[in-house]
Design a protein around this motif. Structure first.
Motif, PDB file in Angstrom:
ATOM      1  N   THR A  36       0.955  -1.295  -0.141  1.00  0.00           N
ATOM      2  CA  THR A  36      -0.003   0.017   0.001  1.00  0.00           C
ATOM      3  C   THR A  36       0.820   1.509  -0.056  1.00  0.00           C
ATOM      4  OG1 THR A  36      -0.231   0.140   2.448  1.00  0.00           O
ATOM      5  CG2 THR A  36      -1.573  -1.329   1.512  1.00  0.00           C
ATOM      6  N   GLN A  37       0.267   2.376  -0.499  1.00  0.00           N
ATOM      7  CA  GLN A  37       1.068   3.651  -0.176  1.00  0.00           C
ATOM      8  C   GLN A  37       1.324   4.024   0.829  1.00  0.00           C
ATOM      9  OE1 GLN A  37       2.019   5.544  -2.795  1.00  0.00           O
ATOM     10  NE2 GLN A  37       0.919   4.659  -4.938  1.00  0.00           N
ATOM     11  N   ASP A  38       0.492   3.801   1.996  1.00  0.00           N
ATOM     12  CA  ASP A  38       1.123   4.064   3.334  1.00  0.00           C
ATOM     13  C   ASP A  38       2.039   3.380   3.855  1.00  0.00           C
ATOM     14  OD1 ASP A  38       0.220   5.606   5.902  1.00  0.00           O
ATOM     15  OD2 ASP A  38      -0.281   3.641   6.779  1.00  0.00           O
ATOM     16  N   SER A  39       2.150   2.032   3.496  1.00  0.00           N
ATOM     17  CA  SER A  39       3.498   1.026   4.127  1.00  0.00           C
ATOM     18  C   SER A  39       4.444   1.527   3.458  1.00  0.00           C
ATOM     19  CB  SER A  39       2.982  -0.490   3.848  1.00  0.00           C
ATOM     20  OG  SER A  39       2.737  -0.847   2.643  1.00  0.00           O
ATOM     21  N   SER A  40       4.143   1.844   2.080  1.00  0.00           N
ATOM     22  CA  SER A  40       5.571   2.117   1.502  1.00  0.00           C
ATOM     23  C   SER A  40       6.353   3.405   1.865  1.00  0.00           C
ATOM     24  CB  SER A  40       5.094   2.377  -0.095  1.00  0.00           C
ATOM     25  OG  SER A  40       4.914   1.177  -0.621  1.00  0.00           O
ATOM     26  N   SER A  41       5.455   4.449   2.114  1.00  0.00           N
ATOM     27  CA  SER A  41       5.909   5.798   2.715  1.00  0.00           C
ATOM     28  C   SER A  41       6.257   5.441   4.251  1.00  0.00           C
ATOM     29  CB  SER A  41       4.475   6.579   2.979  1.00  0.00           C
ATOM     30  OG  SER A  41       4.865   7.916   3.347  1.00  0.00           O
ATOM     31  N   TYR A  88      12.918   7.941  -3.672  1.00  0.00           N
ATOM     32  CA  TYR A  88      11.845   8.737  -3.722  1.00  0.00           C
ATOM     33  C   TYR A  88      12.045  10.030  -4.749  1.00  0.00           C
ATOM     34  CZ  TYR A  88       7.772  11.789  -2.400  1.00  0.00           C
ATOM     35  OH  TYR A  88       6.628  12.633  -2.455  1.00  0.00           O
ATOM     36  N   LYS A  92      10.770  10.034  -8.834  1.00  0.00           N
ATOM     37  CA  LYS A  92       9.722  10.683  -8.882  1.00  0.00           C
ATOM     38  C   LYS A  92       9.998  11.691 -10.151  1.00  0.00           C
ATOM     39  CE  LYS A  92       6.553  13.989  -6.753  1.00  0.00           C
ATOM     40  NZ  LYS A  92       6.294  14.867  -5.133  1.00  0.00           N
ATOM     41  N   ASP A  97       6.847   4.984 -10.865  1.00  0.00           N
ATOM     42  CA  ASP A  97       6.000   4.552  -9.826  1.00  0.00           C
ATOM     43  C   ASP A  97       6.668   3.759  -8.933  1.00  0.00           C
ATOM     44  OD1 ASP A  97       3.010   5.010  -8.794  1.00  0.00           O
ATOM     45  OD2 ASP A  97       3.377   2.673  -8.866  1.00  0.00           O
ATOM     46  N   ASN A  99       5.531   2.169  -6.420  1.00  0.00           N
ATOM     47  CA  ASN A  99       4.715   1.078  -5.869  1.00  0.00           C
ATOM     48  C   ASN A  99       4.779  -0.211  -6.991  1.00  0.00           C
ATOM     49  OD1 ASN A  99       4.141   2.039  -3.433  1.00  0.00           O
ATOM     50  ND2 ASN A  99       2.203   0.867  -3.366  1.00  0.00           N
ATOM     51  N   SER A 100       4.658   0.416  -8.260  1.00  0.00           N
ATOM     52  CA  SER A 100       4.704  -0.708  -9.538  1.00  0.00           C
ATOM     53  C   SER A 100       5.826  -1.239  -9.398  1.00  0.00           C
ATOM     54  CB  SER A 100       4.482   0.292 -10.795  1.00  0.00           C
ATOM     55  OG  SER A 100       3.047   0.695 -10.620  1.00  0.00           O
TER      56      SER A 100
END
Length: 633
Positions: A36-41, A88, A92, A97, A99-100
């Motif tokens: 998930t985006q949250d866990s990756s962050s 990051y 970016k 991406d 997560n991908s």
């Protein structure tokens, strides 16, 4: 979890009743991870926190610098730590991406055939096997998937670029010399451990050793030699053998002589020809057998980490040797040792000089990072996990500003070095509190005001071969940690001097170790000495409802009395052999002096006492070092 160069180790520890449920959850991690985006962050912040924590560590910075100088295209050149910029900001800016990329990496590399699992529990083996089979049946088999082959990438350094000398500006006020050689991988030679044989001889601290010679000449204070147990020093494509020497100021001025003594010791060992002494190997074998025979119970979490790692194909352990493999010394194989010894050549050496006389790196004192430590942290045999902590920059800034003044930092860009493989691991534990990724991205180091007098002081240049003015334009900066360094080739006349020098007569192999134990029989219980004995065991408890033991958990110490003519000396004996069945002994000598009694107003006493202890330990080192090698601590 922690990540090494060629593998990642995931582990957990739960209450025994939750083991089966935890195994189901653990298996799902390798079947359908959420990403998930949250866990990756959160993980990005944990990685950045660890990176900032280690930015001031000379050993980490030097290891990264060492790796960055590898041949183009070699895996060593990849940034192994990772930080917010590399994971990051840079992706970016390229429209990648994250997560991908994570999902693609997982699908490509996390295959069942590449995984190894170890489970520790109090259930029967049949019960544990059934639980594992049920939980991990969701992980699809991967037939035809080949193990990753880093061995095919070859040695990291181009031999044409050696010998090489890299001078580094450290952060700390130190003078150190590192001499490293890239040698063929020795992971599969766990039964004979030829590298341990050489490390044992070269790193010896007794009479006739390199360190003894350098200490007596006032050139060095410490020396260690060998290849680390981490995956950076011991990988499938190479082994990095390093001699690390802590220099005095005189030693820094005469670093070429220090390096020459090391090469002379190698030449002395080569003088044995085809008859290298066998007794150092036999001594290592006896000590290893003793250590394994009386090995104390290991923490289960450490045990499963070590065993699952040893099961990986790259380490080459046979199934029956997974537990005792690190303690095995089956065969003394000179044919494996001699090529390594000849590989420790003058023209194959990578040298790194860290000296504050080149200037000390500044600019990192107030960036919110942890101060770090060059000392090796206590770790497992195959690696351990470092704690990730997000530092509180408000109070830390002030502390580090004071520390910067104390160390007299020179206002120059960043830099540093030293190679301790044990700090190359990365963790995967997210700290409890983090600012958003965007705040980390935009955060800027606070400014530190240093006294102008301190900034104007220039370090005393100790290296006689270094021309600071001529080297000004050759100063380079490693991009990830900002390590400042000068990269150069060694002068041919210096190389010939090292190659042609004969071994000094004071250098010789260590004598056989008389401290190694061979008789492990337990002595009979002591007869009653008749002296005053401790009071009877108290069976009552001061806490209501607290369980009361019915007998002493350990025997009571006995007062053996005072020797004749020494009425103030008391000798106590605590016999634990009968209770624990282990042939272990310890001697504790406590001395008290009225002069050195606690005096809060006289710190001079405390400093003198500390200096005395250091001098005493150093003066006894040559005598007691063989005892430490025999595991008599």
């Amino acid at each position: 979890a922690y990540t090494e160069c060629e593998y990642t180790n995931f582990y957990f520890e739960v209450n025994r009743k939750a083991l089966h449920e935890a195994l189901d959850m653990f298996a799902q991690l390798f079947h359908e991870p959420l990403f998930t985006q949250d866990s990756s962050s959160r993980e990005l912040k944990a990685i950045e926190s660890e990176f900032q924590k280690r930015r001031r560590s000379d050993s980490v910075r030097a290891e990264t610098l060492f790796a960055s100088l590898a041949s183009d295209g070699h895996p060593w050149r990849l940034f192994g730590w990772g930080n917010l910029q590399s994971l990051y900001e840079e992706p970016k800016s390229k429209g990648v991406d994250l997560n991908s990329e994570l999902r693609s990496f997982f699908q490509e590399n996390y295959k069942a055939s590449r995984m190894r699992l170890c489970v520790f529990g109090i259930e029967s083996l049949d019960s544990l096997q059934a639980a594992v089979a049920e939980s991990f049946s969701v992980v699809a088999p991967s037939p035809g998937i080949q193990p990753l082959d880093f061995a095919a990438r070859g040695l990291p350094m181009d031999p044409a670029q050696l010998p090489r000398l890299v001078r580094v500006r450290p952060i700390k006020d130190i003078h150190s010399l590192y001499m490293s050689w890239q040698l063929p991988s020795q992971l599969s030679q766990y039964r004979s451990k030829p590298d341990a044989y050489l490390g044992n001889l070269i790193g010896d601290e007794g009479h006739g050793s390199v360190l003894s010679f350098l200490k007596n000449a006032g050139l060095a204070t410490e020396l260690c030699a060998g290849a680390g147990s981490d995956n950076f020093s011991h990988s499938s494509n190479s082994m990095i053998f390093t001699v690390e020497i802590s220099l005095t100021e005189k030693g820094m001025q005469e670093w070429a002589k220090v390096a020459g003594i090391v090469f002379q010791y190698f030449k002395m060992l080569r003088g044995f020809g085809d008859s290298l002494p066998r007794w150092p190997f036999d001594e290592k074998k006896l000590v290893a057998q003793m250590s394994y025979r009386f090995l104390q119970e290991k923490d289960p979490c450490d045990l499963v980490q070590n065993l699952s790692t040893r099961m990986l194909p790259l380490f080459g352990y046979e199934a029956e040797h997974l537990i005792d493999g690190p303690f095995r010394y089956d065969d003394f194989q000179e044919d494996l040792i001699r090529p390594l010894l000849h590989g420790l050549s003058v023209r194959g050496c990578f040298m790194m000089l860290l000296s504050s006389s080149y200037g000390q790196s500044a600019g990192l004192a107030t960036d919110g990072s942890e101060s770090g430590s060059d000392g090796e942290e206590e770790e497992n045999e195959e690696g351990a996990e470092d704690d990730a902590e997000a530092g509180d920059t408000s109070e830390r800034d002030e502390e580090l500003a004071v520390e910067a003044k104390r160390q007299r930092l020179v206002q120059t860009p960043a830099g540093q070095s030293k190679a301790s493989p044990t700090e190359s691991q990365q963790h995967a534990n997210a700290p409890h509190h983090h600012p958003p990724v965007e705040q980390l991205q935009k955060a800027k180091p606070a400014e530190t005001t240093l006294d102008a007098t301190l900034l104007s002081q220039k370090p005393k240049l100790l290296d006689p071969f270094f021309d600071a003015a001529a080297a000004a334009d050759a100063l380079r900066v490693e991009p990830r940690f900002g390590t400042e360094f000068w990269d150069s080739r060694l002068d041919e006349s210096l190389l010939k001097m090292w190659e042609e020098a004969l071994p000094d007569p004071l250098l010789h192999a260590p004598e056989p170790n008389v401290f190694i134990a061979t008789d492990f029989s337990l002595l009979p219980a002591d007869a009653d000495a008749g002296g005053p004995q401790p009071a009877a065991f108290r069976r009552s408890s001061v806490f209501e409802g607290f369980p009361v033991p019915r007998e002493r958990l350990v025997p009571a110490p006995r007062l053996l009395g005072s020797p004749a003519g020494a009425s103030s000396l008391k000798l106590w004996h605590l016999n634990c052999a009968e209770k624990f069945g282990q042939p272990r002994s310890e001697v504790w000598l406590k001395m008290t002096s009225p002069y050195y009694s606690l005096d809060a107003k006289n710190t001079r006493k405390e400093v003198l006492l500390e200096l005395y202890v250091w001098c005493l330990e150093d003066s006894l080192n040559e005598t007691l070092y063989p005892a430490s090698k025999a595991k008599l601590h």
